[in-house]
Design an enzyme around this catalytic site. Structure first.
Site, PDB file in Angstrom:
ATOM      1  N   HIS A 123       0.856  -1.107   0.190  1.00 23.71           N
ATOM      2  CA  HIS A 123      -0.010  -0.051  -0.221  1.00 23.71           C
ATOM      3  C   HIS A 123       0.816   1.319  -0.178  1.00 23.71           C
ATOM      4  O   HIS A 123       0.744   2.127  -0.802  1.00 23.71           O
ATOM      5  CB  HIS A 123      -1.001   0.015   1.140  1.00 23.71           C
ATOM      6  CG  HIS A 123      -1.723   1.159   1.300  1.00 23.71           C
ATOM      7  ND1 HIS A 123      -3.296   0.875   0.975  1.00 23.71           N
ATOM      8  CD2 HIS A 123      -1.726   2.439   1.832  1.00 23.71           C
ATOM      9  CE1 HIS A 123      -3.953   2.259   1.130  1.00 23.71           C
ATOM     10  NE2 HIS A 123      -2.852   2.868   1.597  1.00 23.71           N
ATOM     11  N   GLU A 124       1.711   1.255   0.930  1.00 23.84           N
ATOM     12  CA  GLU A 124       2.448   2.390   1.032  1.00 23.84           C
ATOM     13  C   GLU A 124       3.526   2.803  -0.167  1.00 23.84           C
ATOM     14  O   GLU A 124       3.715   3.937  -0.566  1.00 23.84           O
ATOM     15  CB  GLU A 124       3.383   2.412   2.299  1.00 23.84           C
ATOM     16  CG  GLU A 124       2.630   2.617   3.733  1.00 23.84           C
ATOM     17  CD  GLU A 124       1.459   3.431   3.610  1.00 23.84           C
ATOM     18  OE1 GLU A 124       1.504   4.665   2.833  1.00 23.84           O
ATOM     19  OE2 GLU A 124       0.389   3.251   4.333  1.00 23.84           O
ATOM     20  N   HIS A 145       1.795   4.353  -2.706  1.00 21.84           N
ATOM     21  CA  HIS A 145       1.687   5.978  -2.432  1.00 21.84           C
ATOM     22  C   HIS A 145       3.124   6.709  -3.115  1.00 21.84           C
ATOM     23  O   HIS A 145       3.202   7.685  -3.544  1.00 21.84           O
ATOM     24  CB  HIS A 145       1.537   6.210  -1.056  1.00 21.84           C
ATOM     25  CG  HIS A 145       0.183   6.175  -0.577  1.00 21.84           C
ATOM     26  ND1 HIS A 145      -0.881   7.169  -1.050  1.00 21.84           N
ATOM     27  CD2 HIS A 145      -0.221   5.484   0.544  1.00 21.84           C
ATOM     28  CE1 HIS A 145      -1.947   6.915  -0.513  1.00 21.84           C
ATOM     29  NE2 HIS A 145      -1.931   5.837   0.313  1.00 21.84           N
ATOM     30  N   GLU A 170      -4.956   7.872  -2.830  1.00 19.85           N
ATOM     31  CA  GLU A 170      -5.347   6.463  -2.610  1.00 19.85           C
ATOM     32  C   GLU A 170      -5.556   5.442  -3.617  1.00 19.85           C
ATOM     33  O   GLU A 170      -5.393   4.191  -3.475  1.00 19.85           O
ATOM     34  CB  GLU A 170      -6.636   6.892  -1.470  1.00 19.85           C
ATOM     35  CG  GLU A 170      -6.986   5.272  -1.047  1.00 19.85           C
ATOM     36  CD  GLU A 170      -5.829   5.213   0.529  1.00 19.85           C
ATOM     37  OE1 GLU A 170      -5.040   6.048   0.736  1.00 19.85           O
ATOM     38  OE2 GLU A 170      -6.155   4.258   0.999  1.00 19.85           O
TER      39      GLU A 170
HETATM   40 ZN    ZN Z   1      -3.187   5.107   1.894  1.00 22.93          ZN
END
Ligand code: ZN
Length: 508
Positions: free
Chosen positions: A268-269, A272, A298
């Site tokens: 997830h990170e 980003h 997101e």
């Molecule tokens: Zn996030």
């Protein structure tokens, strides 16, 4: 552009670079606090952070910036509206006007109030004592409404608060979208509840930390995360942070009795970080050196975490490597069992632990409650019971206490009541829309993922999304990249196909 305008433009960019550097330094202090700082450093660190934030705010609202922007107005009017310079100017004006619209005294009062609310919440939550934090929240609601009033001309009082995170998105856009989503997801959750469940207990065996961290970093690197321009460290609540154009870091949290936690948080990170690292070098230290909106940001974390990282093809390639990393723990777990376990759908109380099918229901509950509060249809005193009722209605679960009910997320206790949650749902929806466009352009992407290769997907995202930074709004990006405004169809179709295959047809 004449010589005088060139000088003004250069000065404006130089002033912005100072704001950018102050923000980067503040991010570094925060990162250190959340990773390595010894606890006793807390008091001085709070003072240092507040000072940097004040300096950045003073520079952002300096009337000199307003004068420079005004002086450059004729030049801006002469630019092609879709040029980079026009976008650059527009974005700077937007940031300046948003910062100056809120009076300094109000901003200071609000900051102090939420800092105090956060401390009360941090003690009230473990004690399951909503009454203690209730007066703070009542004041937050009053201040949130006042904040919206600094941006008159809105159609709904939540619109200015939403606009701060997701520029151009309004309640009028979100309401019908979320209503369709709520109806569809609720019916699917009910269907899935009747189907045989997946046994995910093996994910709770003992998985030593060093191997978990190494495996996560191996995947981050394979996705395209450049460790010369970033690094991963451990923290309590994982986040991505940016100190500069070439220093974008990620953090993760390892639970030795939960294999999925660090693994998917790292993916997830990384999503980003890939976004920030993919922004055009020409935008370095400018207002465009950022994501288009929180929702678009997101969408990139969810795309890598879910559409790639929770896909069957991904694990066709990576599961043998994971099994080699944890040979004893996964000895009796085949690929199919693993795939089903990491995609197991269970209505639960906690948003951050929710699966792909139930996740947006958690978000929509919060969004509905925010609107009811801001519209004056619900009081803070009634909020905990309203929360329980919404959970029962949408997810069929009733929180036994407020700790894992209304007090579970930090957002309302560390910011305004409104504008904080829609980005998560928008991210999920946009992730599917962008991914569908990538597959249209390059159908071989899925086969490549099955071979552990992500270069075509990464290059497409970089070319179509990342490099533009904050040049376009979310709506402009969606239309440019996918040819359509925000639409639910790719997202629902993705969920219907994937979970229909795991659980059997979702159409009842
Ligand atoms: Zn996030």
């Amino acid at each position: 552009m004449d010589a005088a305008q060139q000088t003004q433009w250069n000065e404006l960019k130089a002033r912005w670079r100072e704001i950018y550097d102050l923000t980067g330094a503040a991010a570094l202090l925060h990162w250190d606090q959340a990773t390595y700082m010894p606890p006793a450093g807390g008091a001085a660190r709070a003072r240092q952070s507040a000072l940097l934030e004040r300096l950045a705010h003073e520079r952002r609202t300096d009337p000199a910036i307003g004068r420079l922007l005004d002086g450059l107005e004729p030049w801006f009017a002469s630019l092609p509206p879709d040029s980079v310079e026009a976008a650059h100017y527009r974005k700077m004006r937007k940031v300046y006007e948003r910062a100056t619209r809120i009076p300094a005294a109000f901003a200071a009062q609000f900051t102090e109030h939420v800092a105090n609310t956060y401390m009360v919440w941090a003690e009230a939550r473990p004690a399951n004592d909503f009454k203690r934090v209730q007066p703070c929240l009542e004041q937050t609601l009053i201040l949130s409404r006042q904040m919206a009033e600094f941006f008159p001309g809105y159609a709904h009082i939540a619109d200015p608060l939403i606009d701060m995170a997701d520029e151009g998105i309004t309640v009028a856009t979100l309401r019908p979208l979320f209503e369709t989503l709520r109806r569809t997801l609720t019916s699917w959750v009910a269907v899935i509840a009747e189907r045989p469940q997946v046994d995910a207990a093996f994910l709770r065996r003992h998985y030593p930390k060093p191997q978990q961290l190494a495996f996560g970093e191996r995947i981050a690197a394979a996705f395209g995360y450049d460790f010369r321009r970033g690094r991963q460290d451990e923290t309590h609540h994982p986040f991505m942070t940016k100190f500069s154009h070439d220093d974008v870091r990620i953090t993760t949290r390892v639970d030795e009795h939960d294999l999925a936690n660090a693994l998917f948080s790292t993916m997830h990170e990384t999503g980003h970080a890939l976004y920030e690292l993919g922004i055009d070098d020409a935008y370095d230290a400018t207002v465009l050196d950022a994501g288009a909106s929180l929702g678009v940001h997101e969408s990139q974390s969810r795309l890598w975490e879910n559409l790639v990282g929770r896909s069957r093809r991904f694990w066709e390639h990576y599961y043998p490597a994971l099994r080699a990393t944890f040979p004893e723990q996964l000895a009796d777990v085949d690929l199919e069992t693993f795939y089903r376990a990491i995609n197991c759908v269970t209505p639960s109380l906690i948003r951050t632990e929710a699966d792909e099918v139930t996740y947006n229901l958690h978000v929509i509950i919060r969004f509905d409650l925010e609107l009811e509060l801001l519209e004056g249809r619900l009081s803070i005193a009634e909020l905990p019971e309203a929360w329980r009722a919404h959970y029962e209605e949408s997810l069929g679960v009733r929180p036994p206490d407020d700790r894992d009910g209304v007090m579970q997320d930090v957002h309302w206790f560390a910011g305004p009541l409104g504008g904080g949650f829609q980005s998560y749902a928008l991210g999920n929806i946009m992730a599917a829309q962008f991914y569908a466009a990538a597959l249209d352009a390059h159908p071989q992407i899925e086969a490549e993922i099955g071979q552990g290769c992500f270069t075509t997907l990464h290059a497409w995202l970089r070319e179509n999304l990342y490099r533009h930074g904050a040049r376009y709004t979310a709506d402009e990006l969606l239309r440019r990249v996918t040819g359509r405004p925000l639409t639910l169809e790719p997202y629902l179709s993705y969920l219907r196909t994937k979970y229909g295959e795991i659980y059997g047809s979702l159409e009842g």
